[in-house]
Write an enzyme that holds these catalytic residues in place. Sequence first.
Site, mmCIF file in Angstrom:
data_model
loop_
_atom_site.group_PDB
_atom_site.id
_atom_site.type_symbol
_atom_site.label_atom_id
_atom_site.label_comp_id
_atom_site.label_asym_id
_atom_site.label_seq_id
_atom_site.Cartn_x
_atom_site.Cartn_y
_atom_site.Cartn_z
ATOM 1 N N ARG B 112 0.848 -1.060 0.076
ATOM 2 C CA ARG B 112 0.031 0.108 -0.005
ATOM 3 C C ARG B 112 0.909 1.417 0.114
ATOM 4 O O ARG B 112 0.398 2.358 0.478
ATOM 5 C CB ARG B 112 -1.099 0.055 1.169
ATOM 6 C CG ARG B 112 -1.944 -1.200 1.267
ATOM 7 C CD ARG B 112 -3.168 -0.855 2.255
ATOM 8 N NE ARG B 112 -4.027 -2.173 2.143
ATOM 9 C CZ ARG B 112 -3.954 -2.868 3.238
ATOM 10 N NH1 ARG B 112 -3.218 -2.692 4.136
ATOM 11 N NH2 ARG B 112 -4.861 -3.921 2.968
ATOM 12 N N LYS B 134 2.264 11.587 -12.235
ATOM 13 C CA LYS B 134 1.493 10.632 -12.533
ATOM 14 C C LYS B 134 2.242 9.226 -13.116
ATOM 15 O O LYS B 134 3.220 9.301 -13.552
ATOM 16 C CB LYS B 134 1.094 11.169 -14.172
ATOM 17 C CG LYS B 134 -0.119 12.151 -14.157
ATOM 18 C CD LYS B 134 -0.417 12.617 -15.399
ATOM 19 C CE LYS B 134 -1.630 13.557 -15.437
ATOM 20 N NZ LYS B 134 -2.200 13.846 -16.904
ATOM 21 N N GLU B 176 8.783 19.005 -25.347
ATOM 22 C CA GLU B 176 8.080 19.359 -24.200
ATOM 23 C C GLU B 176 8.355 20.522 -23.695
ATOM 24 O O GLU B 176 7.395 21.228 -22.893
ATOM 25 C CB GLU B 176 8.279 18.078 -23.261
ATOM 26 C CG GLU B 176 7.507 16.658 -23.552
ATOM 27 C CD GLU B 176 5.842 16.549 -23.482
ATOM 28 O OE1 GLU B 176 5.424 17.494 -22.967
ATOM 29 O OE2 GLU B 176 5.531 15.540 -23.801
ATOM 30 N N LYS B 214 6.246 23.538 -14.807
ATOM 31 C CA LYS B 214 5.073 22.426 -14.427
ATOM 32 C C LYS B 214 4.967 22.345 -13.002
ATOM 33 O O LYS B 214 3.850 21.896 -12.835
ATOM 34 C CB LYS B 214 5.762 21.198 -15.145
ATOM 35 C CG LYS B 214 5.160 19.955 -14.897
ATOM 36 C CD LYS B 214 5.232 18.689 -15.921
ATOM 37 C CE LYS B 214 4.418 17.722 -15.632
ATOM 38 N NZ LYS B 214 4.415 16.427 -16.154
ATOM 39 N N GLU B 224 -5.706 16.979 -11.828
ATOM 40 C CA GLU B 224 -6.245 17.536 -13.330
ATOM 41 C C GLU B 224 -7.597 17.440 -13.410
ATOM 42 O O GLU B 224 -8.259 17.079 -14.059
ATOM 43 C CB GLU B 224 -5.619 16.130 -14.583
ATOM 44 C CG GLU B 224 -5.941 16.903 -15.689
ATOM 45 C CD GLU B 224 -5.086 15.839 -16.765
ATOM 46 O OE1 GLU B 224 -3.818 15.475 -16.609
ATOM 47 O OE2 GLU B 224 -5.898 15.850 -17.695
ATOM 48 N N ARG B 228 -4.265 21.874 -15.145
ATOM 49 C CA ARG B 228 -3.138 20.730 -15.452
ATOM 50 C C ARG B 228 -3.607 20.138 -16.660
ATOM 51 O O ARG B 228 -2.551 19.712 -17.682
ATOM 52 C CB ARG B 228 -3.239 19.869 -14.416
ATOM 53 C CG ARG B 228 -2.212 18.936 -14.724
ATOM 54 C CD ARG B 228 -1.918 17.767 -13.703
ATOM 55 N NE ARG B 228 -0.937 16.816 -14.066
ATOM 56 C CZ ARG B 228 -0.388 15.960 -13.396
ATOM 57 N NH1 ARG B 228 -0.466 16.107 -11.710
ATOM 58 N NH2 ARG B 228 0.835 15.131 -13.700
ATOM 59 N N ASN B 232 -1.758 18.887 -21.877
ATOM 60 C CA ASN B 232 -2.054 17.941 -22.886
ATOM 61 C C ASN B 232 -1.943 18.875 -24.199
ATOM 62 O O ASN B 232 -2.259 18.094 -25.003
ATOM 63 C CB ASN B 232 -3.173 17.576 -22.726
ATOM 64 C CG ASN B 232 -3.413 16.517 -21.460
ATOM 65 O OD1 ASN B 232 -2.152 15.890 -21.285
ATOM 66 N ND2 ASN B 232 -4.321 16.317 -20.661
ATOM 67 N N HIS B 235 -0.913 17.042 -27.292
ATOM 68 C CA HIS B 235 -0.946 15.704 -26.958
ATOM 69 C C HIS B 235 -2.413 14.962 -27.627
ATOM 70 O O HIS B 235 -2.387 13.600 -27.844
ATOM 71 C CB HIS B 235 -1.036 15.340 -25.387
ATOM 72 C CG HIS B 235 0.399 15.407 -25.017
ATOM 73 N ND1 HIS B 235 1.125 16.746 -24.973
ATOM 74 C CD2 HIS B 235 1.022 14.616 -24.307
ATOM 75 C CE1 HIS B 235 2.328 16.726 -24.351
ATOM 76 N NE2 HIS B 235 2.379 15.243 -24.104
ATOM 77 N N HIS B 239 -1.600 11.509 -29.599
ATOM 78 C CA HIS B 239 -2.123 10.121 -29.273
ATOM 79 C C HIS B 239 -2.590 9.518 -30.416
ATOM 80 O O HIS B 239 -2.187 8.340 -30.656
ATOM 81 C CB HIS B 239 -2.967 10.273 -27.985
ATOM 82 C CG HIS B 239 -2.656 10.852 -26.776
ATOM 83 N ND1 HIS B 239 -3.338 10.977 -25.636
ATOM 84 C CD2 HIS B 239 -1.223 10.467 -26.349
ATOM 85 C CE1 HIS B 239 -2.471 11.352 -24.521
ATOM 86 N NE2 HIS B 239 -1.181 11.044 -25.048
ATOM 87 N N HIS B 252 7.770 9.918 -28.509
ATOM 88 C CA HIS B 252 6.640 10.603 -27.983
ATOM 89 C C HIS B 252 6.829 11.948 -28.205
ATOM 90 O O HIS B 252 6.062 12.837 -28.647
ATOM 91 C CB HIS B 252 6.340 10.311 -26.245
ATOM 92 C CG HIS B 252 5.195 11.037 -25.824
ATOM 93 N ND1 HIS B 252 3.835 11.130 -26.142
ATOM 94 C CD2 HIS B 252 5.315 12.129 -24.918
ATOM 95 C CE1 HIS B 252 3.235 11.580 -25.338
ATOM 96 N NE2 HIS B 252 4.070 12.300 -24.821
#
Lengths: 349, 349
Positions: B112, B134, B176, B214, B224, B228, B232, B235, B239, B252
Site C-alpha cells: 500500500r 502521474k 515538451e 510544470k 487534473e 493541468r 496536454n 497531446h 495520441h 513521444h
Amino acid sequence: LKIDINLNKTVDNSYPVIIGDLPQLVFNKKVAIVTNPTVAGLHLGTLLGKLTATEIYPIIIPDGEEHKHLGTIEYILDRLFEHRFDRSSLLIAFGGGVVGDMTGFTAALYERGIDFIQIPTTLLSAVDASVGGKTGINNRFGKNLIGSFNQPKAVYIDPSFLATLKSRELSAGIAEALKMGVMFDREYFEFLQNADISDTQELLKLISRSVSLKAEVVALDEKEHGVRAVLNYGHTFAHVIENETNYKKYLHGEAVAMGMVMANALAVNLGNMSADEAALVERVLAKFGLPTRYVVKDVDAFYDKFFLDKKTEGAKIKFIVPDGIGGHEIVSGIDENIVKAALAEFATK
Amino acid sequence: LKIDINLNKTVDNSYPVIIGDLPQLVFNKKVAIVTNPTVAGLHLGTLLGKLTATEIYPIIIPDGEEHKHLGTIEYILDRLFEHRFDRSSLLIAFGGGVVGDMTGFTAALYERGIDFIQIPTTLLSAVDASVGGKTGINNRFGKNLIGSFNQPKAVYIDPSFLATLKSRELSAGIAEALKMGVMFDREYFEFLQNADISDTQELLKLISRSVSLKAEVVALDEKEHGVRAVLNYGHTFAHVIENETNYKKYLHGEAVAMGMVMANALAVNLGNMSADEAALVERVLAKFGLPTRYVVKDVDAFYDKFFLDKKTEGAKIKFIVPDGIGGHEIVSGIDENIVKAALAEFATK
C-alpha cells in the site's frame, strides 16, 4: 539548484457513513455494481430498486478470499473499459470484505482514480472493512500485500442486508466489534457482553459504536504510522492461524477471536491484564459462538511464522496487547521466550 | 444515523527537484534500482559509486513502451517480495519515462505504498515525467489507462546522465520544453528559440525553467481537474498519431511536436493566434530537428480516434490551444467541422 514542488492539499477525502435504511440513490453518471453471485441473488434486486443512474452495469466476481488476486482486478478493469467508463463514473462495492477490497483497489487504479461507495452486506465489513480505506489483494507471498489507501465517497450500512447472514458470519463480525471494545472502550465491551443482536436497535448500536471508534483511530493515523496498528490486536496471531489452516477452516473473525485470546495470554504474562479479565473476554467471545482456543501443534513453527507477516519491520514483531479491558499497548522487541511461553499455553500436552 | 469520517491531512507530499551533479546518496534501508539494460550499461556503475544503503538490488526491466504493462509491474513486485522489502524500503527509478512510470506505480502498490525517488536519464523525463506524479501502465484499451497519482520523495536531474543521449532523444525532450513556453511563458519560448543545448549552462536553464513551470501548474491542480489539462497541448493530436503509427515510427516528443503544429492550425482558425506565430513555433520545432508535419490520410478516421482518448468526457473532446505565444485556452464542445477543417490542412492532396 533545487526547486521545491509544493502540492496543495485541497482535496478532501473525508466521507460519511450512513447507518439505517438505504435511501434512494440518484447518480447522473455511469455506475457499476461490483458484487458476488450470493449477494446478487439475495439483494441485487433491492439495490437496483433504489438506484437511478445514466447506465448501470452489475459486475459479478467469484466469492471467496482465493479470488482476491490481480487477475480479478484485471477482469473488473476490462469490463469498465468495455463500458467506456470515464473519470466521472462511479463504482459501488456491494458485498463483504473481499468485494470491498477489490472494488476500492480497482477504483484507485482506473484512469488513476475514480469514485467508489460501499454498501457492506456482512457484519464484518460493516463494522471493520467499511472504515479505513485499506484496499488490496493477495499474492503468493501473502495477504493484502499489494494495494492502496483509497477512501470511499460514502458508506451505506443497511441492516436489512445483514438479515440474511448465517449466525457464524454474524459472529465473525462481532469478534471485530469486541476487539474495539477491549482495546478502546470498556463501556462498549460491557454493552456487547449483554447485547442481543437479534434486536435491530442493539445491532445498530453495535455497528455505529464500532464505526465511530474505528473512525477516530483512522482519523488520527490514516496510513498506519502509529495508533492504527492497535487495530491489529489479535491479528498477528490470527494471520498465523489462517496460514496454518490454509484460510479454509476459520472465517477471518473466528481466527481473530482465537488470536485475541492468545494476545490476552501474553498480556497476562506481561502484567497488562488480570487472568480474570482474560477469562471474561474469552467467555464473551464464546457467548457469541466464536471459537477461542486454537491448538498450537509446534510452538517454534508458529513463532517463526510471525516473520512472514508484512507488519513486521526488520526482525522485530509488534504485539498489540490489552492494558486492562478498554486500554491498549503496542509492545515491540519483546523477548522470544516470553512469546513462546504464552504460545505454549495453547500447545498440545 | 450518519458518522463523518474526517481524515487529517498531515502527510505532506511535497518534494525537491535537485538539478546538477548527483550528490552522494546515503540510505539506512534496503534500496532497489529499477532501470533498463541500456541505462544500466552506460550509467549503473556511476550511480552505484554514489549510493550507500543497507542492501542494494538492481532490477532490470526491458526497454520500451510495449513493456509498460501489468506483467512488468508484477515482475518488479515479485523481486521486492523476494528481497523482503518492507514499508521503510526505497525504490529508485533510474531511466526515462517508462522506467519512471512503472517504478512510481510499483511504489504506490507495494504494501500500500513505499517511497521512491527519480533519477531521470532522458531529457523528456527530466523536463516532463519527473514532475507531476502521474504513474501508470498501458493495456489493450490504450495508454496510461491504469495507474495512480504518486509523488516521489525527491528527483535528481544530473546532466551528465543526459550526455549519452542521441540527438533525436534530446529533441524529443525539447518538444515538451517548447510546449511549456508556448502555453505559459513567452520569454522562455524566446530563450529556447535561440538556445544552444550543447552548452551545459543553457541545458540546465532549459531544464530548470521547464520543471519550475510544470511545478506551478501541478501545485495548482495535482489531480487534473482544471489547468493541468493545459499540459496536454499537442497531446490530443499526438495520441492519434502514435496510435496510427503503432507507437513505433515516432518518439513521444516527436508526435507531440507534430500535434502542437496541428493544435496551432486549429488555434489560427479560431482566431487564437496569428499565422505568423504558428509559423514561428513550427520553425523553432524544426530547428531542433523535430518533425512538424504529419500527413493525415483520412480526416474522418483521424477525428474518430479522438474518442478513444481517456481524456474525453462523455462525447466532448477538450482541445488545448495557444492564446498567442505564452498563453493558453481550453476549448470544449468545439464544432466537429472546425476541427476537421484544421485536420484537412494536413491531409494528402
